[in-house]
Write a protein that holds these residues in place. Structure first.
Motif, short mmCIF file in Angstrom:
data_model
loop_
_atom_site.label_atom_id
_atom_site.label_comp_id
_atom_site.label_asym_id
_atom_site.label_seq_id
_atom_site.Cartn_x
_atom_site.Cartn_y
_atom_site.Cartn_z
N THR A 90 0.83 -1.21 0.00
CA THR A 90 0.00 0.00 0.00
C THR A 90 0.86 1.26 0.00
O THR A 90 0.35 2.35 -0.25
CB THR A 90 -0.91 0.02 1.24
OG1 THR A 90 -0.11 -0.11 2.43
CG2 THR A 90 -1.91 -1.13 1.19
N ALA A 91 2.15 1.11 0.31
CA ALA A 91 3.06 2.25 0.33
C ALA A 91 3.97 2.21 -0.89
O ALA A 91 4.28 1.14 -1.42
CB ALA A 91 3.88 2.25 1.61
N PHE A 92 4.41 3.38 -1.34
CA PHE A 92 5.31 3.45 -2.48
C PHE A 92 6.65 2.86 -2.09
O PHE A 92 7.23 3.25 -1.06
CB PHE A 92 5.47 4.89 -2.94
CG PHE A 92 6.15 5.04 -4.27
CD1 PHE A 92 5.47 4.74 -5.44
CD2 PHE A 92 7.47 5.45 -4.35
CE1 PHE A 92 6.08 4.86 -6.68
CE2 PHE A 92 8.10 5.58 -5.58
CZ PHE A 92 7.40 5.28 -6.75
N PRO A 93 7.17 1.92 -2.87
CA PRO A 93 8.42 1.25 -2.48
C PRO A 93 9.64 2.15 -2.65
O PRO A 93 9.61 3.16 -3.35
CB PRO A 93 8.48 0.07 -3.45
CG PRO A 93 7.75 0.54 -4.65
CD PRO A 93 6.64 1.41 -4.14
N SER A 94 10.72 1.76 -1.99
CA SER A 94 11.98 2.45 -2.14
C SER A 94 12.65 1.97 -3.43
O SER A 94 12.82 0.76 -3.64
CB SER A 94 12.89 2.17 -0.95
OG SER A 94 14.16 2.76 -1.14
N ILE A 95 13.02 2.92 -4.30
CA ILE A 95 13.55 2.57 -5.62
C ILE A 95 14.91 3.24 -5.82
O ILE A 95 15.02 4.47 -5.66
CB ILE A 95 12.59 3.01 -6.73
CG1 ILE A 95 11.20 2.43 -6.52
CG2 ILE A 95 13.13 2.59 -8.10
CD1 ILE A 95 10.16 2.96 -7.49
N PRO A 96 15.93 2.48 -6.16
CA PRO A 96 17.23 3.10 -6.47
C PRO A 96 17.09 4.10 -7.61
O PRO A 96 16.36 3.87 -8.58
CB PRO A 96 18.11 1.91 -6.87
CG PRO A 96 17.47 0.73 -6.20
CD PRO A 96 16.00 1.01 -6.23
N ALA A 97 17.80 5.21 -7.50
CA ALA A 97 17.70 6.27 -8.50
C ALA A 97 18.39 5.88 -9.79
O ALA A 97 19.37 5.12 -9.79
CB ALA A 97 18.31 7.55 -7.94
N PRO A 98 17.91 6.38 -10.91
CA PRO A 98 18.57 6.13 -12.20
C PRO A 98 19.75 7.08 -12.40
O PRO A 98 20.12 7.84 -11.49
CB PRO A 98 17.45 6.41 -13.20
CG PRO A 98 16.66 7.49 -12.53
CD PRO A 98 16.70 7.18 -11.05
N PRO A 108 21.34 2.60 -20.03
CA PRO A 108 22.46 2.07 -19.25
C PRO A 108 22.01 1.09 -18.17
O PRO A 108 20.88 1.17 -17.68
CB PRO A 108 23.07 3.33 -18.64
CG PRO A 108 21.91 4.27 -18.52
CD PRO A 108 21.04 4.01 -19.74
N ALA A 109 22.90 0.17 -17.83
CA ALA A 109 22.60 -0.81 -16.79
C ALA A 109 22.46 -0.11 -15.45
O ALA A 109 23.17 0.87 -15.17
CB ALA A 109 23.70 -1.87 -16.74
N PRO A 110 21.55 -0.58 -14.60
CA PRO A 110 21.38 0.04 -13.28
C PRO A 110 22.60 -0.16 -12.40
O PRO A 110 23.34 -1.12 -12.54
CB PRO A 110 20.15 -0.69 -12.72
CG PRO A 110 20.14 -2.01 -13.43
CD PRO A 110 20.66 -1.73 -14.80
N ARG A 111 22.78 0.78 -11.49
CA ARG A 111 23.90 0.70 -10.56
C ARG A 111 23.38 0.51 -9.13
O ARG A 111 22.28 0.93 -8.80
CB ARG A 111 24.74 1.98 -10.63
CG ARG A 111 25.37 2.25 -11.99
CD ARG A 111 26.10 3.58 -11.98
NE ARG A 111 26.71 3.89 -13.28
CZ ARG A 111 27.35 5.03 -13.53
NH1 ARG A 111 27.46 5.95 -12.59
NH2 ARG A 111 27.86 5.23 -14.73
N GLY A 112 24.21 -0.11 -8.33
CA GLY A 112 23.90 -0.21 -6.90
C GLY A 112 22.60 -0.91 -6.59
O GLY A 112 21.79 -0.41 -5.79
N GLY A 113 22.37 -2.06 -7.22
CA GLY A 113 21.15 -2.82 -6.91
C GLY A 113 19.89 -2.18 -7.43
O GLY A 113 18.83 -2.27 -6.81
#
Length: 265
Positions: A129-137, A196-201
């Motif tokens: 129900t909460a917005f998840p934590s997402i690594p930044a692009p 580009p490939a994501p960084r840091g998980g």
């Protein structure tokens, strides 16, 4: 000998058999068309993945529908990600079948128009129900490459765009819906990010679509046509067996009547 086929039971059986034949033939052609569609789709995907990337703006525009021939076409775009208006798409699975989200991030082009980019999959950890934590692009101006996809619809996906979802969560990716939400010009369709490939998980990039498997549809078509051919054969076999059994029963009855007749004096 075969007058029994005019009985109610056999008339019903014959009508059912006659109805089954064209039904099975149609089912066979339906499976054949599915086979042909799958083969054609595989050819489109293979061609799109093998083609050199082209600018996304050359294949789509605000309000446009992505052409079937451009499905999975590799495209590029230059601009920057707008994470402030990022959303997630619910109930999406990764290659291992785990349920999570797809990360949908607006990518603002140099001319101010927006291209929606699916940055990949993240797990649904915690309450949904909460917005998840997402690594930044990638920050700042960057060039992205991805596979061009058409807008998702309820008719094609079977997924209902349920209202009343948690904030910044959607069920389907729709450029028209995003244009209304953002108040900007949004290019039709969206892009599945490949670089580009994501960084840091960061989000897990979506794999290339399977385009070598043609599925079992051709085999199913042949099976339905064989079944349709077996119906009249089966009807004949049943009728002959019924005739033989009736003849044997009649012969047995005559023999029984002969055996019970009194001997002549």
């Amino acid at each position: 000998m075969y007058r029994f086929v005019l009985t109610r039971q056999w008339v019903i059986l014959t009508i059912v058999a006659i109805a089954l034949i064209p039904t099975m033939i149609r089912l066979g052609f339906w499976q054949l068309h599915r086979h042909e569609h799958k083969v054609a789709l595989n050819q489109v995907i293979a061609g799109s993945l093998a083609a050199r990337p082209v600018p996304a703006e050359s294949l789509t525009s605000p309000g446009a529908e992505v052409k079937h021939s451009d499905l999975y076409r590799r495209v590029t775009a230059k601009g920057h990600f707008d994470t402030a208006d990022e959303e997630v798409v619910r109930r999406r699975t990764n290659a291992d079948g785990e349920v999570g989200y797809h990360v949908l991030t607006p990518f603002v082009l140099d001319d101010g128009r927006v291209l929606m980019v699916n940055r990949g999959w993240i797990p649904a950890n915690g309450a949904q129900t909460a917005f998840p934590s997402i690594p930044a692009p990638e920050r700042g101006e960057t060039t992205v490459t991805g596979r061009l996809m058409p807008d998702e619809t309820t008719a094609q996906s079977g997924i209902k765009n349920v209202k009343g979802l948690p904030d910044r969560q959607v069920m389907l990716i729709s450029s028209g819906q995003q244009a209304r939400r953002l108040g900007k010009q949004v290019l039709g369709g969206y892009v599945e990010l490949t670089s580009p490939a994501p960084r840091g998980g960061g989000p897990e990039l979506l794999p290339d679509p399977e385009h070598n498997d043609i599925g079992p549809h051709l085999a199913y078509a042949i099976q339905w046509w064989l079944f349709s051919a077996c119906v009249p054969v089966g009807w004949v076999i049943l009728a002959r067996r019924e005739a033989r059994e009736r003849a044997e029963a009649a012969a047995a009855a005559r023999q029984s009547a002969t055996d019970t007749e009194p001997a002549a004096v």
